[in-house]
Design an enzyme around this catalytic site. Structure first.
Site, PDB file in Angstrom:
ATOM      1  N   GLU A 179      -7.074  17.050 -35.994  1.00 33.54           N
ATOM      2  CA  GLU A 179      -8.362  16.414 -35.694  1.00 33.54           C
ATOM      3  C   GLU A 179      -8.250  15.502 -34.480  1.00 33.54           C
ATOM      4  O   GLU A 179      -9.143  15.442 -33.635  1.00 33.54           O
ATOM      5  CB  GLU A 179      -8.855  15.621 -36.910  1.00 33.54           C
ATOM      6  CG  GLU A 179      -9.248  16.522 -38.069  1.00 33.54           C
ATOM      7  CD  GLU A 179      -9.676  15.727 -39.292  1.00 33.54           C
ATOM      8  OE1 GLU A 179      -8.795  15.106 -39.933  1.00 33.54           O
ATOM      9  OE2 GLU A 179     -10.859  15.727 -39.619  1.00 33.54           O
TER      10      GLU A 179
ATOM     11  N   LYS B 137      -7.005  14.936 -51.666  1.00 31.05           N
ATOM     12  CA  LYS B 137      -7.145  15.267 -50.253  1.00 31.05           C
ATOM     13  C   LYS B 137      -5.818  15.375 -49.522  1.00 31.05           C
ATOM     14  O   LYS B 137      -4.874  14.632 -49.774  1.00 31.05           O
ATOM     15  CB  LYS B 137      -8.003  14.211 -49.526  1.00 31.05           C
ATOM     16  CG  LYS B 137      -9.415  14.128 -49.988  1.00 31.05           C
ATOM     17  CD  LYS B 137     -10.248  15.377 -49.709  1.00 31.05           C
ATOM     18  CE  LYS B 137     -10.458  15.613 -48.227  1.00 31.05           C
ATOM     19  NZ  LYS B 137     -11.276  14.535 -47.620  1.00 31.05           N
TER      20      LYS B 137
ATOM     21  N   ASN C  66       0.825  -1.223   0.000  1.00 32.33           N
ATOM     22  CA  ASN C  66       0.000   0.000   0.000  1.00 32.33           C
ATOM     23  C   ASN C  66       0.852   1.263   0.000  1.00 32.33           C
ATOM     24  O   ASN C  66       0.558   2.216  -0.729  1.00 32.33           O
ATOM     25  CB  ASN C  66      -0.942   0.006   1.202  1.00 32.33           C
ATOM     26  CG  ASN C  66      -1.901  -1.169   1.179  1.00 32.33           C
ATOM     27  OD1 ASN C  66      -1.956  -1.901   0.190  1.00 32.33           O
ATOM     28  ND2 ASN C  66      -2.640  -1.353   2.254  1.00 32.33           N
TER      29      ASN C  66
ATOM     30  N   HIS D 297     -19.260  33.807 -32.342  1.00 30.79           N
ATOM     31  CA  HIS D 297     -20.373  33.049 -32.922  1.00 30.79           C
ATOM     32  C   HIS D 297     -20.052  32.597 -34.351  1.00 30.79           C
ATOM     33  O   HIS D 297     -20.940  32.508 -35.192  1.00 30.79           O
ATOM     34  CB  HIS D 297     -21.658  33.880 -32.952  1.00 30.79           C
ATOM     35  CG  HIS D 297     -21.950  34.596 -31.670  1.00 30.79           C
ATOM     36  ND1 HIS D 297     -22.651  34.033 -30.640  1.00 30.79           N
ATOM     37  CD2 HIS D 297     -21.578  35.833 -31.242  1.00 30.79           C
ATOM     38  CE1 HIS D 297     -22.723  34.895 -29.634  1.00 30.79           C
ATOM     39  NE2 HIS D 297     -22.073  35.993 -29.969  1.00 30.79           N
TER      40      HIS D 297
ATOM     41  N   SER E 241      -5.945  10.697 -48.555  1.00 32.39           N
ATOM     42  CA  SER E 241      -7.143   9.880 -48.548  1.00 32.39           C
ATOM     43  C   SER E 241      -6.872   8.638 -49.379  1.00 32.39           C
ATOM     44  O   SER E 241      -6.208   8.711 -50.407  1.00 32.39           O
ATOM     45  CB  SER E 241      -8.301  10.673 -49.159  1.00 32.39           C
ATOM     46  OG  SER E 241      -9.297   9.793 -49.635  1.00 32.39           O
TER      47      SER E 241
HETATM   48  N1  ARG Z   1      -1.433  -3.679  -7.398  1.00 34.07           N
HETATM   49  C1  ARG Z   1      -1.881  -2.923  -6.260  1.00 34.07           C
HETATM   50  C2  ARG Z   1      -2.276  -1.508  -6.706  1.00 34.07           C
HETATM   51  O1  ARG Z   1      -1.933  -1.126  -7.752  1.00 34.07           O
HETATM   52  C3  ARG Z   1      -0.802  -2.838  -5.223  1.00 34.07           C
HETATM   53  C4  ARG Z   1      -1.302  -2.669  -3.843  1.00 34.07           C
HETATM   54  C5  ARG Z   1      -2.002  -3.909  -3.381  1.00 34.07           C
HETATM   55  N2  ARG Z   1      -2.357  -3.821  -2.012  1.00 34.07           N
HETATM   56  C6  ARG Z   1      -3.219  -4.645  -1.461  1.00 34.07           C
HETATM   57  N3  ARG Z   1      -3.484  -4.478  -0.205  1.00 34.07           N
HETATM   58  N4  ARG Z   1      -3.766  -5.623  -2.126  1.00 34.07           N
HETATM   59  O2  ARG Z   1      -2.941  -0.806  -6.003  1.00 34.07           O
END
Ligand code: ARG
Length: 454
Positions: free
Chosen positions: A287, A280, A107, A153, A274
């Site tokens: 675009e 063209k 995390n 406009h 084209s």
């Molecule tokens: N692949 C996960 C992400 O991109 C990594 C973190 C995963 N954490 C967990 N508690 N499963 O967020």
């Protein structure tokens, strides 16, 4: 990686949904860099043996070189880049590799990697923004004396200098640069050391890790650090607004390159032909710039949608953040160089533009302004000129060609008309931010200075 808790293996349908490796594998350089710094810190703090830290370092260098050269073989169980790197490290150095994840969670790891990536791309993109701004500035300096109709406009409203029109886009990019800087500033705090959500119970040196990974300081709240994607949102805001600006520029280029306007000719290098119609020459880059605003704004709203109502701290929902981020990064990096080239190589047609800028009644306001200077109330002047315009346009004449009886009908009998040319019109707008030569030259210098300060 978390097999201890589980008796059964995961279903294939689950794995296919859960896996993020195809998306996050591009984060390998950041992931390896953050792991090297983390391991060295663990060793220096005595959290793991220095010998293990050294083996991890050696192993990670090897992993990086395998990833770099393409020799790295991803395994079926590699759920994401973090898992893959740690799995390979452990194959290479054994138990020492199993100590790398001490005092760390995926995390805090994933958002640390992502912020490093974002910071690098943001810095790189300043140069790309400058490339486009430089192309606009160069065309603006070339075309101070080329006049073009300014529209409201989609109707010819007042003549302007082409330089003035182009510089409008430079100021948009200048504000985009400010938003990009804000996104970069949002990457200053290092999440590593936040653990899963509650912080870690080892004597980690968060200052050192933050510093060595290029952050200003450690993030002050572990729950916020693992759950926040503010920096990504800031970047996506930049990208969405830039996308909208480039879309407007693209749209004008398409129009101006079209047969009805013919204000510019695109270089072959930025056009395509084209498959059917031999005559063209299509403005495809412009675009596509016009169209990409849709996905860039969708990327912003997509991530905001993922984040809204998400409880603290980490939730797997957050894994979706990178598809939006990477899509925007890639789109911006495709668009900016192509638009810079399109603008730099475009050949404007000053005669065509002048023809459109001068005719008809585009200088009507200049006649009204003249009457005001003679003491008329503006509303009366507006009405008188309006009726003169109607008479002249009815017989296909320009204002400058008004006949004495038409002047009389408009209440302007005996009036000596001022010079009603596009040149005189632009030159009269001397107030700062207007179209007179002096005002545009001053603006051009200011825009050059602004871009030089990026
Ligand atoms: N692949 C996960 C992400 O991109 C990594 C973190 C995963 N954490 C967990 N508690 N499963 O967020």
């Amino acid at each position: 990686m978390w097999g201890g808790r589980f008796a059964g293996s995961s279903a294939e349908a689950f794995d296919r949904l859960n896996v993020s490796l195809p998306v996050d594998r591009r984060l390998w350089p950041e992931d390896v860099a953050a792991s090297r710094v983390h391991a060295a810190m663990l060793g220096a703090q005595g959290i793991i043996d220095e010998a293990d830290a050294a083996s991890i370092e050696e192993g990670l260098v090897r992993v990086a070189s395998e990833l770099e050269s393409g020799e790295f073989v991803f395994a079926p169980g590699d759920e994401d880049i973090h898992t893959a790197v740690e799995r390979r490290l452990t194959e290479l150095v054994g138990d020492a590799g199993r100590r790398l994840h001490t005092a760390r969670s995926r995390n805090d790891q994933v958002i640390t990697d992502t912020l490093i990536y974002l910071r690098t791309r943001a810095r790189e993109q300043v140069g790309m923004l400058r490339g486009l701004a430089g192309a606009l500035l160069a065309q603006a300096s070339e075309h101070i004396d080329s006049l073009v109709p300014g529209y409201t406009h989609s109707q010819r409203a007042q003549p302007v200098r082409l330089a003035h029109h182009l510089l409008a886009y430079v100021w948009m990019l200048d504000r985009d640069r400010g938003r990009l800087a804000a996104a970069e500033a949002a990457t200053e705090e290092c999440p590593l050391g936040s653990g899963a959500l509650a912080g870690v119970g080892f004597p980690v040196d968060r200052q050192r890790v933050a510093r060595e990974l290029g952050f200003d300081r450690p993030a002050p709240n572990s729950m916020d650090a693992v759950g926040s994607r503010d920096a990504l949102v800031d970047y996506l805001h930049f990208a969405a607004q830039l996308g909208v600006h480039l879309s407007r520029l693209g749209s004008e280029i398409v129009m101006w390159a079209g047969d009805e306007h013919g204000f510019l000719e695109l270089d072959d290098a930025y056009s395509s032909g084209s498959s059917m119609l031999p005559q063209k020459k299509n403005p495809d880059a412009a675009e596509l710039a016009r169209a990409k605003a849709a996905r860039l704004t969708a990327d912003l709203s997509g991530l905001l949608g993922v984040l809204a109502a998400l409880p603290l701290a980490y939730n797997k929902d957050l894994q979706e953040d990178k598809t939006y981020l990477f899509d925007a990064v890639d789109s911006v990096e495709l668009l900016l160089p192509a638009m810079a080239g399109t603008v730099a190589t475009a050949r404007f047609r000053p005669e065509r533009m002048a023809e459109a800028a001068g005719g008809g009644a585009v200088v009507a306001i200049d006649l009204a302004d003249h009457l005001v200077r003679e003491g008329w109330p503006f509303r009366r002047a507006h009405e008188a000129v309006g009726s003169l315009v109607r008479d002249c346009l009815d017989r296909g004449a320009s204002l400058a060609e008004a006949r004495p009886e038409e002047l009389e009908r408009a209440g302007l009998a005996g009036m000596r008309l001022p010079e009603l040319t596009a040149e005189a019109s632009v030159e009269a707008k001397t107030a700062q931010g207007g179209t007179s030569r002096g005002a545009v030259e001053e603006q051009l210098r200011a825009a050059q200075n602004a871009v030089a300060a990026w």
